[in-house]
Scaffold this motif. Structure first.
Motif, PDB file in Angstrom:
ATOM      1  N   UNK A 121      -8.257   1.645  -8.810  1.00  0.00           N
ATOM      2  CA  UNK A 121      -6.985   2.306  -8.776  1.00  0.00           C
ATOM      3  C   UNK A 121      -6.268   1.383  -9.603  1.00  0.00           C
ATOM      4  N   UNK A 122      -5.454   2.369  -9.946  1.00  0.00           N
ATOM      5  CA  UNK A 122      -4.337   2.389 -11.140  1.00  0.00           C
ATOM      6  C   UNK A 122      -2.714   1.477 -10.536  1.00  0.00           C
ATOM      7  N   UNK A 123      -2.769   0.371 -10.897  1.00  0.00           N
ATOM      8  CA  UNK A 123      -1.015   0.383 -10.711  1.00  0.00           C
ATOM      9  C   UNK A 123      -0.957  -1.328  -9.972  1.00  0.00           C
ATOM     10  N   UNK A 124      -2.359  -2.078  -9.517  1.00  0.00           N
ATOM     11  CA  UNK A 124      -2.181  -2.903  -8.926  1.00  0.00           C
ATOM     12  C   UNK A 124      -2.072  -4.466  -9.855  1.00  0.00           C
ATOM     13  N   UNK A 125      -1.143  -5.102  -9.573  1.00  0.00           N
ATOM     14  CA  UNK A 125      -0.369  -6.452  -9.998  1.00  0.00           C
ATOM     15  C   UNK A 125      -1.431  -7.577  -9.908  1.00  0.00           C
ATOM     16  N   UNK A 126      -1.769  -8.150 -11.664  1.00  0.00           N
ATOM     17  CA  UNK A 126      -3.126  -8.779 -11.650  1.00  0.00           C
ATOM     18  C   UNK A 126      -2.580 -10.377 -11.928  1.00  0.00           C
ATOM     19  N   UNK A 127      -1.425 -10.203 -12.793  1.00  0.00           N
ATOM     20  CA  UNK A 127      -0.908 -11.654 -12.975  1.00  0.00           C
ATOM     21  C   UNK A 127       0.076 -11.744 -14.408  1.00  0.00           C
ATOM     22  N   UNK A 128      -0.147 -13.101 -14.703  1.00  0.00           N
ATOM     23  CA  UNK A 128       1.095 -13.502 -15.534  1.00  0.00           C
ATOM     24  C   UNK A 128       0.715 -14.278 -16.996  1.00  0.00           C
ATOM     25  N   UNK A 129       0.989 -13.494 -17.975  1.00  0.00           N
ATOM     26  CA  UNK A 129       0.581 -14.340 -19.132  1.00  0.00           C
ATOM     27  C   UNK A 129       0.938 -15.890 -19.618  1.00  0.00           C
TER      28      UNK A 129
ATOM     29  N   UNK B 112      -9.499   4.985  -0.307  1.00  0.00           N
ATOM     30  CA  UNK B 112      -9.253   6.384  -1.414  1.00  0.00           C
ATOM     31  C   UNK B 112      -7.878   6.139  -2.277  1.00  0.00           C
ATOM     32  N   UNK B 113      -8.282   6.821  -3.558  1.00  0.00           N
ATOM     33  CA  UNK B 113      -7.107   7.325  -4.944  1.00  0.00           C
ATOM     34  C   UNK B 113      -5.533   7.093  -4.771  1.00  0.00           C
ATOM     35  N   UNK B 114      -4.755   7.173  -4.753  1.00  0.00           N
ATOM     36  CA  UNK B 114      -3.293   7.176  -4.648  1.00  0.00           C
ATOM     37  C   UNK B 114      -3.198   8.799  -5.330  1.00  0.00           C
ATOM     38  N   UNK B 115      -2.185  10.134  -5.600  1.00  0.00           N
ATOM     39  CA  UNK B 115      -2.567  10.964  -6.053  1.00  0.00           C
ATOM     40  C   UNK B 115      -2.306  11.093  -7.673  1.00  0.00           C
ATOM     41  N   UNK B 116      -1.207   9.415  -7.706  1.00  0.00           N
ATOM     42  CA  UNK B 116      -0.822   9.463  -9.219  1.00  0.00           C
ATOM     43  C   UNK B 116      -0.367   8.439  -9.537  1.00  0.00           C
ATOM     44  N   UNK B 117      -0.368   7.847 -11.025  1.00  0.00           N
ATOM     45  CA  UNK B 117      -0.744   6.451 -10.949  1.00  0.00           C
ATOM     46  C   UNK B 117       0.535   5.496 -10.356  1.00  0.00           C
ATOM     47  N   UNK B 118       0.742   4.643  -9.736  1.00  0.00           N
ATOM     48  CA  UNK B 118       2.254   4.586  -9.677  1.00  0.00           C
ATOM     49  C   UNK B 118       3.299   3.039 -10.449  1.00  0.00           C
TER      50      UNK B 118
ATOM     51  N   UNK C 272       0.637  -1.238  -0.399  1.00  0.00           N
ATOM     52  CA  UNK C 272      -0.250  -0.371  -0.119  1.00  0.00           C
ATOM     53  C   UNK C 272       1.210   0.915   0.207  1.00  0.00           C
ATOM     54  N   UNK C 273       2.496   1.131   0.607  1.00  0.00           N
ATOM     55  CA  UNK C 273       3.018   2.919   0.939  1.00  0.00           C
ATOM     56  C   UNK C 273       3.057   3.273  -0.215  1.00  0.00           C
ATOM     57  N   UNK C 274       4.319   1.350  -1.470  1.00  0.00           N
ATOM     58  CA  UNK C 274       4.220   1.805  -2.871  1.00  0.00           C
ATOM     59  C   UNK C 274       2.953   2.240  -3.739  1.00  0.00           C
ATOM     60  N   UNK C 275       2.387   1.595  -3.488  1.00  0.00           N
ATOM     61  CA  UNK C 275       1.128   2.434  -4.262  1.00  0.00           C
ATOM     62  C   UNK C 275       0.455   3.713  -4.278  1.00  0.00           C
ATOM     63  N   UNK C 276       0.998   4.225  -3.148  1.00  0.00           N
ATOM     64  CA  UNK C 276       0.244   5.490  -1.879  1.00  0.00           C
ATOM     65  C   UNK C 276      -1.012   5.134  -1.555  1.00  0.00           C
ATOM     66  N   UNK C 277      -1.390   3.842  -1.612  1.00  0.00           N
ATOM     67  CA  UNK C 277      -2.846   3.637  -1.167  1.00  0.00           C
ATOM     68  C   UNK C 277      -3.330   3.727   0.180  1.00  0.00           C
ATOM     69  N   UNK C 278      -4.065   4.564   0.502  1.00  0.00           N
ATOM     70  CA  UNK C 278      -5.016   4.190   1.547  1.00  0.00           C
ATOM     71  C   UNK C 278      -6.298   3.114   1.680  1.00  0.00           C
ATOM     72  N   UNK C 279      -5.540   2.521   2.635  1.00  0.00           N
ATOM     73  CA  UNK C 279      -6.704   1.285   3.017  1.00  0.00           C
ATOM     74  C   UNK C 279      -6.694   0.238   4.495  1.00  0.00           C
ATOM     75  N   UNK C 280      -7.900   0.158   4.279  1.00  0.00           N
ATOM     76  CA  UNK C 280      -9.064  -0.165   5.416  1.00  0.00           C
ATOM     77  C   UNK C 280      -8.590  -2.331   5.604  1.00  0.00           C
TER      78      UNK C 280
END
Length: 306
Positions: free
Chosen positions: A228-236, A268-274, A109-117
């Motif tokens: 939100x942008x930048x969250x890892x999904x997976x690999x082809x 809450x969304x990060x201020x910029x796309x990580x 969360x810190x890397x992506x600047x996400x606010x999480x619960x």
């Protein structure tokens, strides 16, 4: 008759003198006395030890018959103590595991600047193939609302589909009704990831058919109203040709649905796309080994003749 009485008195007096003497010796010297008292003590002590050795097992047997539940109760107490220690060890291990999961989740969360619960999975919904959901112990009172992104330390879990005051239902990314906007790593190529192939496979479709998808490409969310942008999904893992173009692929998600426990709801969304910084670094390719030097290049020895 008088002589016998006198003799009996003398015997009694002699026995009393001997008894008082032994008592005096016992008081002054204790159990280390020697001599007559020591001989008597040795003889009587041996007899006492022999009688004790014979009667002790009998006494224990009689005691066990008189109190049949004594040893069973003691065994039950020992079993309860053992079970309590096992639970304590298991609880300590669970606390350690959850602490590490929470630390890894906070790091992501810190890397992506996400606010999480942070929340814990408390129930699993119908996973027959038509509805892949879990219930978490965070809800409206914690700031959770519908359509918020849910992730864990490995990447994307899904989105919130229903909320109560203290709980929420999360639709997993592998749900047949799930469709996620995705972006290829190190590019701006966009597409969509859909569920419906089970918990271990997602389907990725690239929007621009003029570009090719390759095995090993990794995906992150590109951001939308729901994600939100930048969250890892997976690999082809496999590319499927559609009309001669490689624009559809199978994706192995980073998140293992079967081991979901601690998750985080992005409130809450990060201020910029990580960008891609939440993806783990790729392993370096193995370096080729240098060929061994042969002796063919050595200068020939000179014989010194003119």
């Amino acid at each position: 008759m008088g002589r016998d009485t006198r003799r009996s008195r003398l015997v009694i007096v002699a026995l009393l003198i001997v008894a008082f003497t032994l008592i005096t010796l016992d008081y002054r010297t204790g159990r280390s006395a020697t001599g007559a008292r020591g001989v008597v003590h040795s003889v009587l002590g041996g007899v006492e030890n022999g009688v004790t050795a014979v009667t002790r097992p009998i006494g224990r047997t009689v005691s066990s018959l008189a109190h049949p539940n004594r040893y069973h109760d003691r065994a039950d107490r020992l079993a309860q103590d053992n079970a309590r220690l096992r639970r304590q060890i298991a609880d300590d291990g669970q606390v350690t595991r959850l602490s590490k999961e929470l630390s890894d989740l906070r790091l992501l969360a810190d890397k992506g600047q996400y606010s999480i619960v942070p929340a814990k999975v408390i129930a699993v919904g119908d996973v027959t193939g038509t509805d892949w959901t879990v219930t978490i112990n965070a809800g409206r009172d914690d700031g959770v609302v519908v359509d918020k992104t849910v992730l864990n330390a490995d990447g994307l879990v899904g989105t919130v589909s229903a909320v109560t005051a203290h709980t929420a239902v999360v639709r997993l990314a592998c749900d047949p009704g799930s469709r996620i906007g995705a972006r290829l790593e190190r590019t701006q190529l966009l597409g969509a990831v859909a569920g419906g192939q089970g918990p271990s496979t997602l389907t990725f479709t690239l929007y621009d058919a003029s570009f090719r998808v390759q095995k090993g490409d990794r995906l992150v969310t590109f951001g939308s109203l729901d994600y939100v942008a930048g969250v890892p999904i997976g690999e082809v893992t496999k590319v499927t040709d559609v009309g001669g173009l490689s624009r559809t692929a199978e994706v192995k998600p980073f998140v293992h649905v079967g081991t979901l426990d601690l998750v985080g709801v992005v409130v809450s969304r990060p201020p910029a796309d990580p960008g891609d910084r939440l993806l783990s670094p790729r392993p370096l390719p193995p370096q080729p080994t240098a060929p061994a030097q042969s002796g063919a290049g050595t200068a020939p020895a000179q014989d010194g003749t003119g």
